[in-house]
Design a protein around this motif. Sequence first.
Motif, PDB file in Angstrom:
ATOM      1  N   LEU A  80     -38.516 104.558   5.051  1.00  0.00           N
ATOM      2  CA  LEU A  80     -37.806 104.453   6.333  1.00  0.00           C
ATOM      3  C   LEU A  80     -36.420 103.861   6.123  1.00  0.00           C
ATOM      4  O   LEU A  80     -36.211 103.066   5.205  1.00  0.00           O
ATOM      5  N   ASP A  81     -35.494 104.229   7.011  1.00  0.00           N
ATOM      6  CA  ASP A  81     -34.170 103.603   6.962  1.00  0.00           C
ATOM      7  C   ASP A  81     -34.279 102.160   7.449  1.00  0.00           C
ATOM      8  O   ASP A  81     -35.339 101.716   7.886  1.00  0.00           O
ATOM      9  N   GLU A  82     -33.168 101.408   7.372  1.00  0.00           N
ATOM     10  CA  GLU A  82     -33.222  99.975   7.671  1.00  0.00           C
ATOM     11  C   GLU A  82     -33.611  99.672   9.112  1.00  0.00           C
ATOM     12  O   GLU A  82     -34.147  98.609   9.404  1.00  0.00           O
ATOM     13  N   LYS A  83     -33.386 100.604  10.027  1.00  0.00           N
ATOM     14  CA  LYS A  83     -33.739 100.383  11.429  1.00  0.00           C
ATOM     15  C   LYS A  83     -35.114 100.954  11.770  1.00  0.00           C
ATOM     16  O   LYS A  83     -35.576 100.798  12.891  1.00  0.00           O
ATOM     17  N   GLY A  84     -35.721 101.648  10.836  1.00  0.00           N
ATOM     18  CA  GLY A  84     -37.008 102.273  11.107  1.00  0.00           C
ATOM     19  C   GLY A  84     -36.893 103.451  12.044  1.00  0.00           C
ATOM     20  O   GLY A  84     -37.843 103.831  12.713  1.00  0.00           O
ATOM     21  N   GLU A  85     -35.699 104.047  12.114  1.00  0.00           N
ATOM     22  CA  GLU A  85     -35.453 105.150  13.036  1.00  0.00           C
ATOM     23  C   GLU A  85     -35.566 106.520  12.384  1.00  0.00           C
ATOM     24  O   GLU A  85     -35.726 107.519  13.069  1.00  0.00           O
ATOM     25  N   ALA A  86     -35.413 106.593  11.092  1.00  0.00           N
ATOM     26  CA  ALA A  86     -35.503 107.870  10.381  1.00  0.00           C
ATOM     27  C   ALA A  86     -36.255 107.633   9.081  1.00  0.00           C
ATOM     28  O   ALA A  86     -36.199 106.545   8.505  1.00  0.00           O
ATOM     29  N   GLY A  87     -36.962 108.645   8.636  1.00  0.00           N
ATOM     30  CA  GLY A  87     -37.709 108.477   7.401  1.00  0.00           C
ATOM     31  C   GLY A  87     -38.373 109.757   6.964  1.00  0.00           C
ATOM     32  O   GLY A  87     -38.222 110.810   7.582  1.00  0.00           O
ATOM     33  N   VAL A  88     -39.132 109.639   5.898  1.00  0.00           N
ATOM     34  CA  VAL A  88     -39.843 110.779   5.338  1.00  0.00           C
ATOM     35  C   VAL A  88     -41.164 110.282   4.764  1.00  0.00           C
ATOM     36  O   VAL A  88     -41.256 109.170   4.232  1.00  0.00           O
ATOM     37  N   ILE A  89     -42.191 111.109   4.889  1.00  0.00           N
ATOM     38  CA  ILE A  89     -43.484 110.812   4.279  1.00  0.00           C
ATOM     39  C   ILE A  89     -43.424 111.332   2.851  1.00  0.00           C
ATOM     40  O   ILE A  89     -43.230 112.531   2.619  1.00  0.00           O
ATOM     41  N   LEU A  90     -43.552 110.428   1.887  1.00  0.00           N
ATOM     42  CA  LEU A  90     -43.422 110.791   0.474  1.00  0.00           C
ATOM     43  C   LEU A  90     -44.657 111.486  -0.065  1.00  0.00           C
ATOM     44  O   LEU A  90     -44.567 112.266  -1.017  1.00  0.00           O
ATOM     45  N   GLY A  91     -45.809 111.218   0.496  1.00  0.00           N
ATOM     46  CA  GLY A  91     -47.045 111.843   0.039  1.00  0.00           C
ATOM     47  C   GLY A  91     -48.228 110.903   0.190  1.00  0.00           C
ATOM     48  O   GLY A  91     -48.086 109.751   0.590  1.00  0.00           O
ATOM     49  N   SER A  92     -49.401 111.413  -0.160  1.00  0.00           N
ATOM     50  CA  SER A  92     -50.633 110.628  -0.097  1.00  0.00           C
ATOM     51  C   SER A  92     -50.731 109.688  -1.285  1.00  0.00           C
ATOM     52  O   SER A  92     -50.154 109.941  -2.338  1.00  0.00           O
ATOM     53  N   VAL A  93     -51.497 108.624  -1.104  1.00  0.00           N
ATOM     54  CA  VAL A  93     -51.742 107.671  -2.186  1.00  0.00           C
ATOM     55  C   VAL A  93     -53.245 107.417  -2.290  1.00  0.00           C
ATOM     56  O   VAL A  93     -53.969 107.479  -1.290  1.00  0.00           O
ATOM     57  N   TYR A  94     -53.707 107.181  -3.513  1.00  0.00           N
ATOM     58  CA  TYR A  94     -55.108 106.833  -3.716  1.00  0.00           C
ATOM     59  C   TYR A  94     -55.326 105.376  -3.366  1.00  0.00           C
ATOM     60  O   TYR A  94     -54.408 104.566  -3.434  1.00  0.00           O
ATOM     61  N   THR A  95     -56.548 105.065  -2.988  1.00  0.00           N
ATOM     62  CA  THR A  95     -56.930 103.697  -2.670  1.00  0.00           C
ATOM     63  C   THR A  95     -58.193 103.362  -3.444  1.00  0.00           C
ATOM     64  O   THR A  95     -58.808 104.232  -4.067  1.00  0.00           O
ATOM     65  N   GLU A  96     -58.600 102.108  -3.394  1.00  0.00           N
ATOM     66  CA  GLU A  96     -59.830 101.697  -4.068  1.00  0.00           C
ATOM     67  C   GLU A  96     -61.031 102.444  -3.512  1.00  0.00           C
ATOM     68  O   GLU A  96     -61.929 102.835  -4.244  1.00  0.00           O
ATOM     69  N   SER A  97     -61.049 102.689  -2.203  1.00  0.00           N
ATOM     70  CA  SER A  97     -62.173 103.395  -1.582  1.00  0.00           C
ATOM     71  C   SER A  97     -62.042 104.912  -1.696  1.00  0.00           C
ATOM     72  O   SER A  97     -62.988 105.637  -1.397  1.00  0.00           O
ATOM     73  N   ASN A  98     -60.877 105.404  -2.102  1.00  0.00           N
ATOM     74  CA  ASN A  98     -60.650 106.841  -2.260  1.00  0.00           C
ATOM     75  C   ASN A  98     -59.885 107.079  -3.568  1.00  0.00           C
ATOM     76  O   ASN A  98     -58.699 107.380  -3.549  1.00  0.00           O
ATOM     77  N   PRO A  99     -60.584 106.942  -4.720  1.00  0.00           N
ATOM     78  CA  PRO A  99     -59.916 107.059  -6.020  1.00  0.00           C
ATOM     79  C   PRO A  99     -59.635 108.517  -6.393  1.00  0.00           C
ATOM     80  O   PRO A  99     -60.159 109.436  -5.759  1.00  0.00           O
ATOM     81  N   LEU A 125     -51.133 117.385   5.244  1.00  0.00           N
ATOM     82  CA  LEU A 125     -51.896 116.146   5.288  1.00  0.00           C
ATOM     83  C   LEU A 125     -52.997 116.286   6.329  1.00  0.00           C
ATOM     84  O   LEU A 125     -52.904 117.091   7.253  1.00  0.00           O
ATOM     85  N   ASP A 126     -54.031 115.490   6.190  1.00  0.00           N
ATOM     86  CA  ASP A 126     -55.089 115.407   7.189  1.00  0.00           C
ATOM     87  C   ASP A 126     -54.944 114.087   7.934  1.00  0.00           C
ATOM     88  O   ASP A 126     -54.465 113.090   7.371  1.00  0.00           O
ATOM     89  N   VAL A 127     -55.377 114.068   9.189  1.00  0.00           N
ATOM     90  CA  VAL A 127     -55.437 112.812   9.926  1.00  0.00           C
ATOM     91  C   VAL A 127     -56.353 111.884   9.134  1.00  0.00           C
ATOM     92  O   VAL A 127     -57.417 112.287   8.677  1.00  0.00           O
ATOM     93  N   GLY A 128     -55.911 110.662   8.924  1.00  0.00           N
ATOM     94  CA  GLY A 128     -56.679 109.691   8.147  1.00  0.00           C
ATOM     95  C   GLY A 128     -56.189 109.528   6.720  1.00  0.00           C
ATOM     96  O   GLY A 128     -56.575 108.575   6.038  1.00  0.00           O
ATOM     97  N   ASP A 129     -55.344 110.457   6.231  1.00  0.00           N
ATOM     98  CA  ASP A 129     -54.789 110.311   4.888  1.00  0.00           C
ATOM     99  C   ASP A 129     -53.936 109.052   4.804  1.00  0.00           C
ATOM    100  O   ASP A 129     -53.164 108.742   5.714  1.00  0.00           O
ATOM    101  N   ARG A 130     -54.069 108.344   3.697  1.00  0.00           N
ATOM    102  CA  ARG A 130     -53.239 107.164   3.426  1.00  0.00           C
ATOM    103  C   ARG A 130     -51.975 107.661   2.752  1.00  0.00           C
ATOM    104  O   ARG A 130     -52.035 108.393   1.759  1.00  0.00           O
ATOM    105  N   VAL A 131     -50.800 107.302   3.286  1.00  0.00           N
ATOM    106  CA  VAL A 131     -49.531 107.844   2.797  1.00  0.00           C
ATOM    107  C   VAL A 131     -48.495 106.751   2.553  1.00  0.00           C
ATOM    108  O   VAL A 131     -48.583 105.656   3.092  1.00  0.00           O
ATOM    109  N   ALA A 132     -47.500 107.092   1.723  1.00  0.00           N
ATOM    110  CA  ALA A 132     -46.325 106.257   1.502  1.00  0.00           C
ATOM    111  C   ALA A 132     -45.195 106.834   2.342  1.00  0.00           C
ATOM    112  O   ALA A 132     -44.988 108.048   2.370  1.00  0.00           O
ATOM    113  N   VAL A 133     -44.457 105.954   3.024  1.00  0.00           N
ATOM    114  CA  VAL A 133     -43.383 106.365   3.926  1.00  0.00           C
ATOM    115  C   VAL A 133     -42.116 105.606   3.550  1.00  0.00           C
ATOM    116  O   VAL A 133     -42.149 104.394   3.332  1.00  0.00           O
TER     117      VAL A 133
END
Length: 172
Positions: A76-95, A66-74
């Motif tokens: 997280l567990d219920e406490k927000g203590e552990a998680g994984v970045i699932l990948g980048s997502v497209y946005t209206e400004s970055n189709p 990933l690059d700094v600035g990439d929009r990603v889906a994350v």
Amino acid sequence: MLKSQGSNSKGSQSSKGQSSLHFGEVTAVNEATGEAKVQLPDLGIESYWLKVLVRRSTADRHADWLDVGDRVAVLLDEKGEAGVILGSVYTESNPPPISTKDKWYRQFSDGSFIEFDRSAGRLKISCDTVEIVCSNRVEIVSSAPSVLQGKEIVVVGGTDNDNPDTIILSGQ
């Protein structure tokens, strides 16, 4: 800040509750560990280092950072203590860079790209330099007339590396 949760003896992280999906922006990347930090606006925090989901990570490995600035889906567990970045997502400004399901496409920040069009059976590579290194043999086979075009084409071959046979074809 999110607190990093420890791993169990098999290296997996456990959570007994519900997971939650969040969207954010990458703020830092550690290529050595395959982790990144993400600013999560809906939670008002920046995560600690989170693992990035990849296609393969054992015998066959995949690295596509990933690059700094990439929009990603994350996730997280219920406490927000552990998680994984699932990948980048497209946005209206970055189709998406293409809009057909018949093409596999990879574009790089310098404008280079690799494209495979399955409906035409065509592979296209556009970049400054292509280097193919092979320890055995390279074959290019075509059942149709083929074109090799360049300002100057140099063919080097033979079995004597100190004195190879060379053919130079120059354009006008």
